[in-house]
Design a protein around this motif. Structure first.
Motif, PDB file in Angstrom:
ATOM      1  N   LEU A 272       0.824  -1.207   0.000  1.00 61.63           N
ATOM      2  CA  LEU A 272       0.000   0.000   0.000  1.00 61.63           C
ATOM      3  C   LEU A 272       0.857   1.256   0.000  1.00 61.63           C
TER       4      LEU A 272
ATOM      5  N   LEU B 249     -17.776  -0.745 -12.708  1.00 62.74           N
ATOM      6  CA  LEU B 249     -17.924  -1.930 -11.872  1.00 62.74           C
ATOM      7  C   LEU B 249     -19.176  -2.663 -12.296  1.00 62.74           C
TER       8      LEU B 249
ATOM      9  N   VAL C 278     -17.783   1.433  -2.866  1.00 62.26           N
ATOM     10  CA  VAL C 278     -16.355   1.516  -3.191  1.00 62.26           C
ATOM     11  C   VAL C 278     -16.066   2.797  -3.963  1.00 62.26           C
TER      12      VAL C 278
ATOM     13  N   ASN D 168     -16.201   5.631  -1.596  1.00 57.55           N
ATOM     14  CA  ASN D 168     -15.001   5.644  -0.757  1.00 57.55           C
ATOM     15  C   ASN D 168     -13.795   6.162  -1.516  1.00 57.55           C
ATOM     16  N   LYS D 169     -13.739   5.810  -2.795  1.00 58.51           N
ATOM     17  CA  LYS D 169     -12.590   6.226  -3.604  1.00 58.51           C
ATOM     18  C   LYS D 169     -12.790   7.638  -4.144  1.00 58.51           C
TER      19      LYS D 169
ATOM     20  N   ARG E 144     -25.614   7.912   3.042  1.00 57.74           N
ATOM     21  CA  ARG E 144     -24.395   7.686   3.831  1.00 57.74           C
ATOM     22  C   ARG E 144     -23.233   8.552   3.371  1.00 57.74           C
TER      23      ARG E 144
ATOM     24  N   LEU F 236      -5.801  -4.238  -1.448  1.00 55.91           N
ATOM     25  CA  LEU F 236      -5.677  -4.047   0.002  1.00 55.91           C
ATOM     26  C   LEU F 236      -6.107  -2.646   0.411  1.00 55.91           C
ATOM     27  N   ASP F 237      -5.784  -1.670  -0.430  1.00 57.70           N
ATOM     28  CA  ASP F 237      -6.211  -0.308  -0.124  1.00 57.70           C
ATOM     29  C   ASP F 237      -7.735  -0.221  -0.131  1.00 57.70           C
ATOM     30  N   GLY F 238      -8.341  -0.904  -1.104  1.00 57.78           N
ATOM     31  CA  GLY F 238      -9.796  -0.871  -1.185  1.00 57.78           C
ATOM     32  C   GLY F 238     -10.459  -1.599  -0.034  1.00 57.78           C
TER      33      GLY F 238
ATOM     34  N   ASN G 174      -9.547   2.837   4.561  1.00 63.01           N
ATOM     35  CA  ASN G 174     -10.104   3.787   5.516  1.00 63.01           C
ATOM     36  C   ASN G 174     -11.189   3.085   6.332  1.00 63.01           C
TER      37      ASN G 174
ATOM     38  N   SER H 262     -14.314   3.261   6.649  1.00 57.93           N
ATOM     39  CA  SER H 262     -15.513   2.837   5.962  1.00 57.93           C
ATOM     40  C   SER H 262     -15.245   1.580   5.129  1.00 57.93           C
ATOM     41  N   GLU H 263     -14.027   1.502   4.572  1.00 59.40           N
ATOM     42  CA  GLU H 263     -13.678   0.321   3.791  1.00 59.40           C
ATOM     43  C   GLU H 263     -13.469  -0.888   4.690  1.00 59.40           C
TER      44      GLU H 263
ATOM     45  N   GLU I  65     -16.796  -2.262   5.322  1.00 58.27           N
ATOM     46  CA  GLU I  65     -17.284  -3.080   4.210  1.00 58.27           C
ATOM     47  C   GLU I  65     -16.625  -4.456   4.217  1.00 58.27           C
TER      48      GLU I  65
ATOM     49  N   ARG J  88     -22.478   0.065   6.750  1.00 54.77           N
ATOM     50  CA  ARG J  88     -23.520  -0.942   6.712  1.00 54.77           C
ATOM     51  C   ARG J  88     -23.259  -2.049   7.730  1.00 54.77           C
TER      52      ARG J  88
ATOM     53  N   SER K 111     -14.020  -7.741  -0.678  1.00 54.38           N
ATOM     54  CA  SER K 111     -14.329  -6.318  -0.741  1.00 54.38           C
ATOM     55  C   SER K 111     -13.251  -5.562  -1.506  1.00 54.38           C
TER      56      SER K 111
ATOM     57  N   ILE L 156     -13.401  -5.249  -5.572  1.00 48.21           N
ATOM     58  CA  ILE L 156     -14.180  -4.220  -6.266  1.00 48.21           C
ATOM     59  C   ILE L 156     -13.298  -3.013  -6.554  1.00 48.21           C
ATOM     60  N   ALA L 157     -12.573  -2.581  -5.505  1.00 43.57           N
ATOM     61  CA  ALA L 157     -11.698  -1.436  -5.697  1.00 43.57           C
ATOM     62  C   ALA L 157     -10.582  -1.767  -6.676  1.00 43.57           C
TER      63      ALA L 157
END
Lengths: 346, 335, 484
Positions: free
Chosen positions: A20, A74, A88, A91-92, A114, B38-40, B44, B46-47, B50, B183, B296, B299-300
């Protein structure tokens, strides 16, 4: 035993974090002077439906090419994917997130609540949130023209409508189509069937076969992927036609697809993209009809033998009358019942 | 313990090895691909929420699959049990006019009961007629999905809905969210508590002891007075109930309506999760978290690094093959 | 003397913390039958595996003057293949790409005639009795014309007459120049057939004798490392009716139980002598409640109907030491504590509410470990990692715990060494002395003669005769067992 496992996952997470740090720097959003970032979530039909989702994607690609936007798509494999996909992109921190299809209306509503700072757009449904732009189409207008073309091409005086799921949105297609057919041929028989889903090509093939067998020779298919099955069906039936929907499907079976009632989702997507790039984050309700080129028929490229210049001229006249308000195509079955063909003056 | 570590390492190796290969074939640097993943998944709060949501969705069926596995039974019907549990919750959540304090536990239990009925049906077929539970649970998957499609498309259809789904649940039936603006609901806590309970059941109780005996040495168990048929029935019914409970939590905590597409294959991925967790409930929590990251983050990864999500589906499938295949071979050898 | 056909020098092998083999030298000469004996876990099977090349030693040298063949204790046959396919596996004669079946059968027939080991090349292995399977194992090694033949506990599963026939064959092989090393714990075989004996204990070589110059007692003392324990004394007991069996029938075909009637009183051991496959398995399984039967079984006058399962039988005090301890008695992946608990998991005080009381389970395990001298004496040891003898001690210990009313012991000392066998025998006698009824099913006459108060001879699913302990006639029983 826990001692044995923890290091493995700890290592996994550590390795991930290292990756990361090395690899990840968030793209700048448009507010920071970067390119606009546009995200799109398909419904379960997905890309390659040659219909609705593909049309939206064309609009997105146009935004990428002409507006230099960053785009991401997506695809949703099931209904449970809608919210994660939207989340997602939120968030991004995508600048505008398109939800393609009314199936996502509830999910857009929840995610938009949200993420009040993010902006969303939904196609074919109205979500009443300040950060959601809704785009709908006057399907009944385009379907009216499709019905007229069908009635002109029919030799059996029988045409049919094959819809996806029997819901108000699809009834706009159904009512417009039936009215357009009666406009040309007041005694024409219009059969109506629904496949029950938008992603079942086999059902589309089977049910269109049934409609043809019952005597219809032109079937208007408004059923997403199920339409592909109907086009498959008509290939083996001389003298019969289907009318495509959403995207230009004429070339899928040249000469057998009478025309396509295109719904320019791409136009809607592109327009909202333009507003986003101009930093005018869209909201409110955008309605696209014939006038805005939001709906319409294709140019009968492969079917000129049936659609003579005379007939095409009639279609053009009808189009002008709808834009002028002389004809009001019905959008519900109730309105259809009230519909009276309007005399076609010169 | 060595086996646990080995299985986890195999899983990690498959994920990174095959994943990298697939990314290279898609002309994406694995560093970017896994970085985006991994970042997705963890980038953060919120992620992370998820990711925990996915963890929860996998944890329920994985615990169910593990319970059956411990009894020597391969339940590959968790997917269908999720669907039926979710459907029951979707129908009752709308139909029962009760306050939340009553409604939530009743609807959760009803979802579990529906999954349990489905698992128990496979168990009954096995106990009564000697039917192979792999085939029975697999076939019941299809039947569950068709049944749900029929019921939701017909008798219980929401008028005017575009998809086969129930009307939205009233807010009283929504599982309370534990992290605001996400959620993530109490279903996560419920899943953790269930894992701890199963750990205790396997370790300490007579029931767990008999279950493990039936799984590890059926003939010795039979001769020790353990009714193998009844154990198979109970194990499959409970396994189904846990998966069904998971389905109910998806409906009540995530979708807030039932849709036949409520599971993107949780019931199958759960097999990999259970095996990576070596069928130990507490390890399965970690395994579910690992797979939750994949689910999860995928998706990102698709959005940010342009790697098709199918890469994750691919590696998940390979983990199942690697671990289930290995286990099968090892068991055949020692049999 | 000539060069040895097999020469081992300074062989060492460790498994974890255990010195399995610790500096052993061994020579086996062509034409010699050399016995390698020792208690369970003495390292004799490991040494054989090292000589064969299946296990790599940590130190030491192995020299062999030709091919080495090994016949395992556990059969390595493929049950679903035919006899010739098993014998020639991997070395089938070919005609082009195909196997030349005609020639293959001829080779097997010739081989079996040359060695006097009669087999039907076309029989399916799974249909054959154990004695014949043993012959096939032997023939499979003989195809390769080994200079050295290693036999690991070759007679563990054979009936007396089969054992005699087997050793005649082995002697004939040796006479033709094969060097034979037999790993065994049966001293009668050692004394009867070997030329020299090597004794191992705890991985070390402790004695070597010329068989002619020693005695079974001396060998046994070397194995045990001291005096061999004596069997427990038989106390006079008050006989009271316990088990009654009337016209018991079960199964069909070979091995069926064809109607047996007998009683076992509290305080006696009744032996069932016979060759394997004459209905003993179904007799034990019927009493255990795991096969359906007709006829009557009653315990203390209470009938046990055919449908009554093992749970209720356990509850009424019936304990079974089954034939196959690895599959029918133990959970090999579990530790000793959990295995000792098996069968009692629902009985208080082990069960306390819905939970197993771990302290009680530990106590039960500790009892068995102590009374039966289980090694290692670690309750957490995994059953599958224990030697066969120690596994059997757990099975017997569990069966004899508490006050069983009826104990059915099926080959309770199969494949275990003198010390363990004596211990198991003593505990069975003690259970009898304490008032249990014991039904002892065995293929080993010595065991029956040592333990039983009465003996039935079983042949073809029925009892051929009954003998009181005082009237046992070894020759007559041996003949009856063979159907004479």
């Amino acid at each position: 035993m826990v001692r044995g496992l923890r290091p493995v996952y700890a290592a996994l997470i550590l390795a991930g974090s290292a990756v990361l740090l090395a690899a990840c720097s968030h793209a700048k959003s448009i507010a920071d002077g970067g390119p606009a970032r546009l995200g799109m979530v398909t419904d379960v039909g997905g890309l390659g439906d040659r219909s609705f989702n593909d049309s939206a994607y064309r609009g997105l690609l146009a935004a990428k090419d002409n507006l230099h936007a960053d785009v991401a798509v997506l695809q949703s494999k099931s209904a449970s994917d809608y919210q994660p996909n939207l989340t997602v992109l939120a968030n991004k921190e995508y600048d505008l997130i398109f939800a393609i299809g009314f199936l996502m209306a509830k999910d857009v509503n929840e995610v938009a609540t949200r993420y009040p700072a993010r902006h969303f757009a939904i196609i074919d449904a109205v979500v009443d949130q300040p950060n959601v732009a809704s785009v709908t189409f006057k399907e009944e207008d385009g379907s009216f023209l499709a019905g007229a073309a069908a009635a002109m091409a029919s030799k059996t005086h029988q045409v049919a409508f094959l819809g996806g799921v029997d819901i108000p949105l699809l009834r706009k297609f159904e009512a417009g189509f039936a009215a357009g057919a009666r406009e040309i041929d007041p005694t024409i028989k219009v059969a109506v069937k629904y496949t029950g889903s938008f992603d079942d090509a086999a059902a589309g093939k089977e049910l269109s076969g049934v409609l043809f067998d019952q005597g219809a020779d032109v079937v208007f298919v408004a059923a997403g992927k199920a339409g592909i099955g109907a086009i498959d069906q008509v290939k083996t039936r001389p003298g019969d036609y289907v009318i495509g929907v959403d995207s230009d499907q004429d070339a899928l079976a040249p000469g057998k697809v009478l025309t396509s009632m295109i719904k320019r989702v791409d136009v809607g997507v592109f327009r909202l993209a333009q507003e986003t790039v101009a930093q005018k984050l869209p909201s409110g309700h955008l309605v696209l009809g014939l006038k805005e080129d939001g709906v319409g028929l294709t140019a009968f490229q492969y079917t000129k033998n049936v659609m003579t210049p005379d007939r095409i001229a009639t279609i053009k006249r009808l189009r002008a009358m709808i834009i002028a308000g002389t004809i009001k195509p019905p959008s519900t079955r109730e309105e259809l019942a009230q519909f009276k063909p309007v005399p076609l003056g010169r | 313990m060595q086996r646990t570590v080995r299985d986890a390492l195999i899983a990690v190796a498959v994920v990174f090895g095959v994943g990298s290969l697939a990314m290279l074939l898609a002309h994406v640097s694995p560093i970017n691909g896994f970085g985006a993943l991994l970042d997705g998944a963890l980038g953060n709060p919120s992620e992370v929420a998820e990711t925990l949501l996915q963890t929860t969705a996998l944890l329920f069926p994985a615990l169910g699959v593990a319970l059956a596995f411990r009894a020597g039974l391969f339940n590959i019907g968790a997917e269908g049990q999720i669907v039926l549990g979710g459907m029951t919750a979707g129908i009752l959540g709308v139909a029962l006019p009760l306050p939340g304090l009553l409604l939530i536990p009743i609807v959760l239990l009803a979802g579990a009961a529906a999954g349990g009925l489905w698992g128990g049906l496979a168990g009954f077929l096995k106990a009564r007629f000697g039917a192979n539970e792999v085939i029975a649970t697999l076939m019941l998957n299809t039947i569950a999905l068709l049944l749900a499609t029929y019921l939701i498309g017909g008798p219980f259809k929401q008028p005017g809905a575009g998809a086969a789904e129930t009307p939205p649940l009233p807010a009283a039936a929504w599982l309370p969210v534990i992290i605001p603006n996400t959620r993530l609901s109490i279903s996560f806590i419920l899943a953790l508590a269930l894992a701890a309970t199963l750990w205790y059941v396997f370790r300490r109780t007579v029931f767990g002891y008999e279950l493990r005996a039936a799984g590890d040495a059926p003939e010795a168990a039979r001769r020790a007075g353990i009714d193998l048929g009844r154990t198979a029935f109970t194990a499959l019914a409970l396994s189904g109930a846990i998966a069904g409970l998971g389905g109910a939590t998806i409906v009540m905590g995530v979708l807030h309506r039932f849709n036949t597409g409520l599971s993107p294959g949780y019931g199958f991925i759960a097999i990999a999760v259970a095996l990576v967790g070596n069928l130990e409930p507490l390890f399965i929590i970690f395994a579910a978290f690992g797979f939750g990251i994949l689910q999860s983050g995928a998706i990102a990864m698709q959005a940010e690094a342009n790697v098709p999500r199918d890469v994750v589906t691919l590696v998940e499938g390979l983990v199942i093959i690697a671990l289930a295949g290995r286990r099968f071979i090892v068991e055949r050898r020692t049999a | 003397m000539a060069e040895p056909a097999l020469r081992l020098r300074g062989i060492c092998k460790r498994f974890g913390a255990v010195n399995a083999v610790d500096g052993v030298d061994l020579d086996v000469f062509a034409g010699e039958i050399h016995a390698l004996v020792g208690e369970n876990g003495a390292g004799k099977s490991t040494l054989a595996a090292i000589a064969y090349g299946a296990v790599r030693p940590d130190a030491g040298t192995i020299e062999a003057g030709g091919t080495v063949g090994l016949v395992h204790q556990h059969f390595q046959l493929i049950e679903r293949l035919r006899v010739w396919e098993n014998i020639l596996l991997g070395r089938e004669p070919r005609a082009g790409l195909r196997i030349d079946r005609v020639r293959a059968r001829a080779i097997v027939r010739e081989l079996s005639e040359r060695h006097g080991l009669a087999v039907d090349p076309d029989a399916l292995v799974e249909t054959l009795p154990i004695g014949i399977k043993q012959r096939i194992e032997l023939l499979r090694e003989l195809v390769r014309e080994p200079a050295v033949l290693l036999l690991d506990e070759p007679t563990a599963a054979l009936a007396p007459s089969e054992i005699d026939a087997f050793f005649l064959n082995v002697k004939a092989l040796a006479a033709r120049g094969t060097a034979v090393l037999i790993v065994t714990h049966k001293l009668a075989e050692v004394m009867g057939y070997s030329a020299r004996v090597t004794v191992m204990r705890s991985g070390k070589l402790v004695a070597r004798f010329a068989t002619a110059d020693t005695s079974a007692d001396a060998i046994a003392r070397a194995m045990v490392g001291g005096e061999v324990p004596a069997l427990a004394a038989r106390a006079p007991t008050q006989l009271a009716p316990r088990l009654t069996v009337r016209d018991l029938r079960s199964g069909a075909g070979a091995g069926a139980l064809g109607g047996v009637t007998f009683d076992v009183a509290a305080g006696e051991i009744v032996g069932i002598a016979g060759i394997e496959g004459n209905g003993q398995t179904l007799l034990a399984d019927a009493i255990a409640g795991v096969v359906p039967y007709t006829g009557e079984i009653a315990l203390d006058g209470r009938p046990l109907p055919s449908g009554m399962g093992p749970a209720q039988r356990l509850e009424s005090g019936i304990r079974i030491i089954p034939q196959d301890r690895r599959h029918e008695a133990l959970v090999l992946d579990w530790n000793i504590v959990d295995n000792v608990a098996l069968g009692r998991q629902r009985d208080p005080p082990l069960r306390s509410g819905a939970v197993i009381d771990r302290a009680v389970a530990q106590r039960y395990a500790a009892d068995v470990i102590e009374r039966f001298d289980v090694r290692p004496p670690n309750p957490q040891a995994i059953a599958g990692a224990l030697s066969g003898g120690n596994q059997q001690k757990i099975v017997v210990g569990r069966a004899l715990a508490g006050t069983p009313r009826l104990v059915v012991a099926y080959q309770p000392t199969r494949g275990i060494d003198i010390g363990a066998a004596t211990l198991v025998g003593s505990r069975l006698i003690e259970a009898r002395n304490a008032g249990a009824a014991v039904l002892l099913i065995s293929f080993e006459l010595d065991e029956i003669f040592a333990l039983a108060d009465r003996v039935y001879v079983m042949y073809a699913g029925r009892f051929a005769a009954e003998f009181a302990r005082s009237a046992i006639d070894r020759g007559r029983i041996g003949a009856l067992m063979a159907g004479g």
